[in-house]
Scaffold this motif. Structure first.
Motif, PDB file in Angstrom:
ATOM      1  N   ASP A 151       0.840  -1.196   0.000  1.00 34.15           N
ATOM      2  CA  ASP A 151       0.000   0.000   0.000  1.00 34.15           C
ATOM      3  C   ASP A 151       0.874   1.244   0.000  1.00 34.15           C
ATOM      4  OD1 ASP A 151       0.862   0.141   2.658  1.00 34.15           O
ATOM      5  OD2 ASP A 151      -0.849  -1.052   3.312  1.00 34.15           O
ATOM      6  N   PHE A 191       1.187   3.431   2.167  1.00 36.13           N
ATOM      7  CA  PHE A 191       1.818   3.718   3.461  1.00 36.13           C
ATOM      8  C   PHE A 191       3.174   3.020   3.572  1.00 36.13           C
ATOM      9  CE2 PHE A 191      -2.805   3.347   3.861  1.00 36.13           C
ATOM     10  CZ  PHE A 191      -3.109   4.691   4.011  1.00 36.13           C
ATOM     11  N   LYS A 222       6.632   4.834   4.166  1.00 36.39           N
ATOM     12  CA  LYS A 222       7.454   4.454   5.323  1.00 36.39           C
ATOM     13  C   LYS A 222       8.866   4.069   4.878  1.00 36.39           C
ATOM     14  CE  LYS A 222       5.556   1.212   7.673  1.00 36.39           C
ATOM     15  NZ  LYS A 222       4.782   0.291   8.510  1.00 36.39           N
ATOM     16  N   LEU A 259      -4.306  11.590   2.349  1.00 37.23           N
ATOM     17  CA  LEU A 259      -3.590  10.318   2.346  1.00 37.23           C
ATOM     18  C   LEU A 259      -4.537   9.159   2.068  1.00 37.23           C
ATOM     19  CD1 LEU A 259      -0.666   9.685   2.807  1.00 37.23           C
ATOM     20  CD2 LEU A 259      -1.158   9.266   5.210  1.00 37.23           C
ATOM     21  N   LEU A 260      -5.701   9.204   2.708  1.00 42.86           N
ATOM     22  CA  LEU A 260      -6.702   8.149   2.520  1.00 42.86           C
ATOM     23  C   LEU A 260      -7.183   8.146   1.076  1.00 42.86           C
ATOM     24  CD1 LEU A 260      -8.453   6.015   3.949  1.00 42.86           C
ATOM     25  CD2 LEU A 260     -10.095   7.823   4.448  1.00 42.86           C
ATOM     26  N   ALA A 261      -7.426   9.330   0.529  1.00 37.91           N
ATOM     27  CA  ALA A 261      -7.882   9.424  -0.860  1.00 37.91           C
ATOM     28  C   ALA A 261      -6.798   8.944  -1.813  1.00 37.91           C
ATOM     29  CB  ALA A 261      -8.261  10.873  -1.170  1.00 37.91           C
ATOM     30  N   GLU A 299      -4.407   6.800  -1.361  1.00 45.13           N
ATOM     31  CA  GLU A 299      -4.233   5.343  -1.319  1.00 45.13           C
ATOM     32  C   GLU A 299      -5.137   4.658  -2.351  1.00 45.13           C
ATOM     33  OE1 GLU A 299      -2.731   2.792  -0.006  1.00 45.13           O
ATOM     34  OE2 GLU A 299      -4.171   1.194   0.384  1.00 45.13           O
ATOM     35  N   TYR A 300      -6.416   5.064  -2.377  1.00 42.78           N
ATOM     36  CA  TYR A 300      -7.331   4.377  -3.288  1.00 42.78           C
ATOM     37  C   TYR A 300      -7.244   4.889  -4.722  1.00 42.78           C
ATOM     38  CZ  TYR A 300      -9.043   1.477   0.366  1.00 42.78           C
ATOM     39  OH  TYR A 300      -9.099   0.531   1.331  1.00 42.78           O
ATOM     40  N   ILE A 301      -6.806   6.128  -4.897  1.00 41.08           N
ATOM     41  CA  ILE A 301      -6.585   6.608  -6.267  1.00 41.08           C
ATOM     42  C   ILE A 301      -5.378   5.885  -6.871  1.00 41.08           C
ATOM     43  CG2 ILE A 301      -5.960   8.616  -7.661  1.00 41.08           C
ATOM     44  CD1 ILE A 301      -7.521  10.332  -5.650  1.00 41.08           C
ATOM     45  N   GLU A 348      -6.451   2.415  -7.918  1.00 37.37           N
ATOM     46  CA  GLU A 348      -7.270   2.374  -9.118  1.00 37.37           C
ATOM     47  C   GLU A 348      -6.477   2.770 -10.366  1.00 37.37           C
ATOM     48  OE1 GLU A 348     -10.435   1.342  -9.894  1.00 37.37           O
ATOM     49  OE2 GLU A 348     -10.095   0.412  -7.946  1.00 37.37           O
ATOM     50  N   ILE A 398       0.860   5.451  11.681  1.00 37.60           N
ATOM     51  CA  ILE A 398       0.645   5.152  10.261  1.00 37.60           C
ATOM     52  C   ILE A 398       0.251   3.691  10.047  1.00 37.60           C
ATOM     53  CG2 ILE A 398       3.078   4.688   9.732  1.00 37.60           C
ATOM     54  CD1 ILE A 398       2.263   6.388   7.052  1.00 37.60           C
ATOM     55  N   PHE A 453      -3.369   3.453  10.807  1.00 35.40           N
ATOM     56  CA  PHE A 453      -4.039   4.132   9.702  1.00 35.40           C
ATOM     57  C   PHE A 453      -4.153   3.196   8.504  1.00 35.40           C
ATOM     58  CE2 PHE A 453      -4.613   7.066   6.257  1.00 35.40           C
ATOM     59  CZ  PHE A 453      -5.196   8.190   6.793  1.00 35.40           C
ATOM     60  N   GLY A 457     -13.458   2.369  -0.988  1.00 41.98           N
ATOM     61  CA  GLY A 457     -12.255   2.962  -1.589  1.00 41.98           C
ATOM     62  C   GLY A 457     -12.242   2.787  -3.096  1.00 41.98           C
ATOM     63  N   TYR A 473     -14.627   5.125  -4.701  1.00 45.84           N
ATOM     64  CA  TYR A 473     -14.072   6.484  -4.725  1.00 45.84           C
ATOM     65  C   TYR A 473     -13.015   6.620  -5.818  1.00 45.84           C
ATOM     66  CZ  TYR A 473     -11.273  10.492  -3.398  1.00 45.84           C
ATOM     67  OH  TYR A 473     -10.569  11.659  -3.434  1.00 45.84           O
ATOM     68  N   GLY A 474     -12.120   5.636  -5.879  1.00 42.57           N
ATOM     69  CA  GLY A 474     -11.063   5.656  -6.892  1.00 42.57           C
ATOM     70  C   GLY A 474     -11.637   5.673  -8.294  1.00 42.57           C
ATOM     71  N   LEU A 521     -11.208   8.445 -11.238  1.00 47.34           N
ATOM     72  CA  LEU A 521     -10.604   8.013 -12.487  1.00 47.34           C
ATOM     73  C   LEU A 521     -11.497   8.251 -13.699  1.00 47.34           C
ATOM     74  CD1 LEU A 521      -7.966   6.739 -11.634  1.00 47.34           C
ATOM     75  CD2 LEU A 521      -8.674   4.714 -12.885  1.00 47.34           C
ATOM     76  N   PHE A 554     -16.258  10.021  -1.134  1.00 42.75           N
ATOM     77  CA  PHE A 554     -15.218  10.122  -0.114  1.00 42.75           C
ATOM     78  C   PHE A 554     -15.830  10.070   1.283  1.00 42.75           C
ATOM     79  CE2 PHE A 554     -12.229  12.176   2.728  1.00 42.75           C
ATOM     80  CZ  PHE A 554     -11.101  11.409   2.467  1.00 42.75           C
ATOM     81  N   LEU A 588     -16.304   6.544   2.225  1.00 44.05           N
ATOM     82  CA  LEU A 588     -15.008   5.937   2.540  1.00 44.05           C
ATOM     83  C   LEU A 588     -14.546   6.393   3.918  1.00 44.05           C
ATOM     84  CD1 LEU A 588     -12.307   4.514   1.836  1.00 44.05           C
ATOM     85  CD2 LEU A 588     -11.644   6.535   0.568  1.00 44.05           C
TER      86      LEU A 588
END
Lengths: 353, 68
Positions: free
Chosen positions: A260, A262, A266, A290-292, A294-296, A299, B12, B15, B26, B29-30, B34, B49, B52
């Motif tokens: 992922d 993160f 890291k 950050l959350l957004a 990750e999924y962008i 995709e 993190i 998270f 997710g 949203y992606g 896109l 969002f 999510l």
């Protein structure tokens, strides 16, 4: 009437020139003058020190530096010479020194690559990172001399000292590349090679684009999260400007898959390669972004198995210091053999040469 | 604080674990971003969002106070 009488004392030439001088200026940037400061060296130094103080985490992320250092050593081995004194400029954790103790991939039985190297001077600004592996066994197999630099843009060495200068994955943090390259050229002995590799071009473009899209959607604007990098096209010009001869520039992509976003961040942090651009926003990335991102990332760039690829584009450069008795390329048009015939002949025989 | 304990409790990691539990929301949203990623503006996919984020908050619930 008073003003007129004063004007009469000013010579006519100055009078004509005066209004111009106040509105227009003429400036020349002398070579070596301070250039635009893009990266904060203090920030970079802090990141490297902090990363190296967690020894275990820092060693775990050596995969990229070790691989690149190994490929760089292969290029050094291609030059059929013995190098009594070699400088490793921007040594990080002395990855080149460690990779030199392994045998060459082309001739695994020939013994360690370090046989061809006398003393290796490993220089870096971060003391903790430089001395991180100082007590490991490989230090006995190669003559490493660690030196702490006060600035990553100044080489405190006499001219004509080194038989080769290497640099692996640290030049992408330098603000003034032309000056550093000409200093490298200066400390080399005549007819000696500089072999360097830096991150450039499309490095981490997946991360860059995902963060940009996430910030546009969440905050309505973008800020700097990844460094501006040199492109392949720039590197040739830079080397030439620094006075190097017989240039070779080539590109290599290493793609690493991460579970992922993160883990990628890291790892970059543990390498000490986090963002150190002067103009960056203070504080961490917003959690929503950050959350957004990750999924962008998943995709837009994700692999079929759900992992995320991260591209590291490596620009290798080789340049030789000028020497009067150096071999020169033949003049244009003096070739006696067509390279096209040669390549087609190889293809017909099924060989790759 | 020793490195080991620090690694186990790094924010993190929590998270990441919470974010990983919301792959359905997710992905939606992606996909929304896109669909037209050359023209992204503020809150283009706000509704997706929010879903999510809600899912993320629930999976992070024990540490909800840490999320601002």
């Amino acid at each position: 009437m008073n003003t007129l009488s004063v004007r009469a004392f000013i010579p006519p030439l100055t009078r004509r020139c005066a209004p111009l001088c106040t509105t227009r200026r003429y400036a020349v940037q002398a070579p070596g003058a301070p250039t635009l400061e893009i990266f904060s060296h203090q920030q970079k130094w802090k990141q490297k020190e902090r990363a190296a103080s967690n020894i275990e985490a820092s060693r775990n992320v050596d995969y990229l530096r070790d691989e690149v250092a190994s490929r760089l050593c292969e290029r050094l081995m291609d030059i059929n010479r013995h190098f009594p004194r070699v400088l490793d400029f921007g040594a990080n954790a002395c990855n080149i020194a460690r990779m030199l103790t392994y045998p060459s991939e082309d001739s695994p039985d020939a013994g360690p690559r370090s046989k061809r190297v006398g003393t290796l001077v490993s220089a870096d600004t971060s003391e903790k990172l430089l001395y991180r592996d100082a007590d490991l066994p490989f230090n006995k197999e190669v003559d490493v001399q660690r030196e702490i630099l006060h600035s990553c843009e100044t080489l405190p060495y006499e001219p004509d000292t080194f038989d080769a200068v290497l640099s692996s994955l640290s030049m992408h943090w330098i603000n003034d590349l032309p000056t550093v390259l000409s200093q490298i050229n200066k400390v080399l002995k005549p007819d000696s090679p500089f072999i360097g590799v830096m991150l450039g071009g499309d490095t981490l473009y997946e991360l860059r684009t995902s963060l940009q899209l996430a910030e546009q959607d969440r905050r309505g604007g973008v800020s700097t999260h990844t460094s501006p990098l040199a492109d392949v096209r720039d590197v040739g010009g830079l080397l030439q400007r620094a006075g190097f001869n017989l240039l070779t520039v080539d590109v290599d992509d290493i793609i690493v898959d991460y579970p992922d976003i993160f883990s990628l961040m890291k790892d970059l942090q543990s390498m000490g390669e986090s963002n150190a651009v002067m103009a960056m926003e203070k504080g961490p990335i917003q959690k929503d972004v950050l959350l957004a991102a990750e999924y962008i990332y998943k995709e837009l760039h994700g692999n079929d198995d759900g992992s995320l690829p991260a591209t590291f584009r490596l620009i290798y450069m080789i340049g030789w210091k000028h020497s009067p008795d150096q071999k020169k390329p033949l003049e244009r048009g003096t070739g006696m053999f067509s390279i096209k015939d040669y390549l087609e002949q190889g293809k017909m025989e099924g060989g790759d040469k | 604080m020793t490195p080991q304990t620090r690694n186990l409790t790094r924010p993190i990691d929590k998270f990441a674990a919470a974010a990983a539990k919301c792959s359905k929301e997710g992905t939606a949203y992606g996909k929304c971003i896109l669909a037209d990623y050359n023209n992204v503006h503020l809150e283009k996919c706000g509704a997706e969002f929010m879903k999510l984020r809600e899912c993320f908050m629930v999976s992070l619930s024990p540490d909800m106070h840490e999320y601002h």
